[in-house]
Scaffold this active site. Structure first.
Site, PDB file in Angstrom:
ATOM      1  N   TYR A  69       0.837  -1.196   0.000  1.00 42.63           N
ATOM      2  CA  TYR A  69       0.000   0.000   0.000  1.00 42.63           C
ATOM      3  C   TYR A  69       0.876   1.251   0.000  1.00 42.63           C
ATOM      4  CZ  TYR A  69      -3.363   3.501   1.599  1.00 42.63           C
ATOM      5  OH  TYR A  69      -4.142   4.628   1.712  1.00 42.63           O
ATOM      6  N   LYS A 108       1.106   4.229  -2.948  1.00 42.59           N
ATOM      7  CA  LYS A 108       0.787   5.630  -2.675  1.00 42.59           C
ATOM      8  C   LYS A 108       1.984   6.542  -2.938  1.00 42.59           C
ATOM      9  CE  LYS A 108      -3.501   5.156  -1.861  1.00 42.59           C
ATOM     10  NZ  LYS A 108      -4.471   5.743  -2.821  1.00 42.59           N
TER      11      LYS A 108
END
Length: 257
Positions: A152, A156
């Site tokens: 994740y 990002k």
């Protein structure tokens, strides 16, 4: 009044952003993963300038989303809001990619490359992107053991770098990244400290405001303030290597300026 396309706009921050823009008289094109998801948004669908449908895990369906948006017309702004958080396993998309990479990085890239260029691009990131450095050696998690939090964070970081690369490549487009904070969404949970209105405010402001403070590009924002992102996101070599990797994985070249 502006027309704005928002990915992942059937719940959470995407829906909150759509409602805010509509309440201020703007036009909004919604995105739902499936027709069943459209049925969950009630009156919001009747207020929309259009609704496009497609699963961002699938590159083919993501291409279809781009086609649907282009058929509606040129957008003034696009908010790349959709994302997944801690997927329990790498998973595999129809094209064989890790699902976190597909939704959080590949889909925004594909849509950016294929949708008629808007005046403004806004990419939702996270403060956790600062833990995502060093991702390009195994961007698709084919060699490493799966780490949901790391995947994740990497995704990002990648969208921040993408936003900055576009700010350089497309100087006529305002391209920015936003950390909305830990918001009370289905992803963030009911105990998150940031309410939905606060969580959506920066991205909608960047999408439509004519205030001088909003008319900038290549910046990283948190609650209407510019912040310093991870160093790798600012690194031009990393940005170019990322673009090259995304072109390789998707088979789609990013249009030149």
């Amino acid at each position: 009044m502006a027309i704005v396309f928002i990915t992942g706009s059937t719940d959470g921050l995407g829906q909150a952003a759509a409602e805010s823009l509509l309440d201020h008289g703007h036009r909004v094109v919604l995105h739902a993963r499936s027709a069943d998801r459209v049925a969950t948004i009630g009156k919001l669908s009747s207020r929309a300038a259009g609704i496009v449908i497609g699963d961002l895990r699938s590159a083919a369906e993501t291409r279809g989303i781009a086609d649907q948006v282009n058929a509606i017309g040129r957008m003034d702004a696009i908010i790349h809001n959709a994302g997944v958080y801690t997927e329990r396993s790498r998973g595999a998309t129809p094209e064989g990619h890790a699902s976190t990479l597909a939704v959080n990085t590949l889909a925004p890239y594909i849509l950016t490359a294929l949708i008629e260029r808007p005046g403004r691009l806004v990419y939702l990131s996270s403060g956790l992107h600062r833990g995502g450095e060093g991702s390009l050696g195994d961007v698709d998690w084919t060699k490493r053991s799966w780490d949901p939090a790391k995947a994740y964070a990497e995704s990002k970081l990648q969208v921040v770098a993408l936003a900055f690369a576009l700010a350089r490549r497309w100087p006529q487009v305002l391209s920015n990244a936003v950390d909305p904070g830990w918001a009370r969404t289905r992803m963030g949970g009911p105990g998150a400290p940031v309410d939905l209105d606060t969580g959506q405010r920066t991205q909608t402001w960047l999408a439509i405001s004519d205030e001088p403070a909003a008319m900038v590009s290549g910046r990283y924002w948190h609650h209407l303030r510019q912040e310093q992102p991870a160093g790798e996101a600012l690194d031009l070599q990393f940005q170019e290597q990322l673009i090259a990797k995304l072109e390789e994985l998707t088979g789609i070249a990013l249009p030149q300026a």
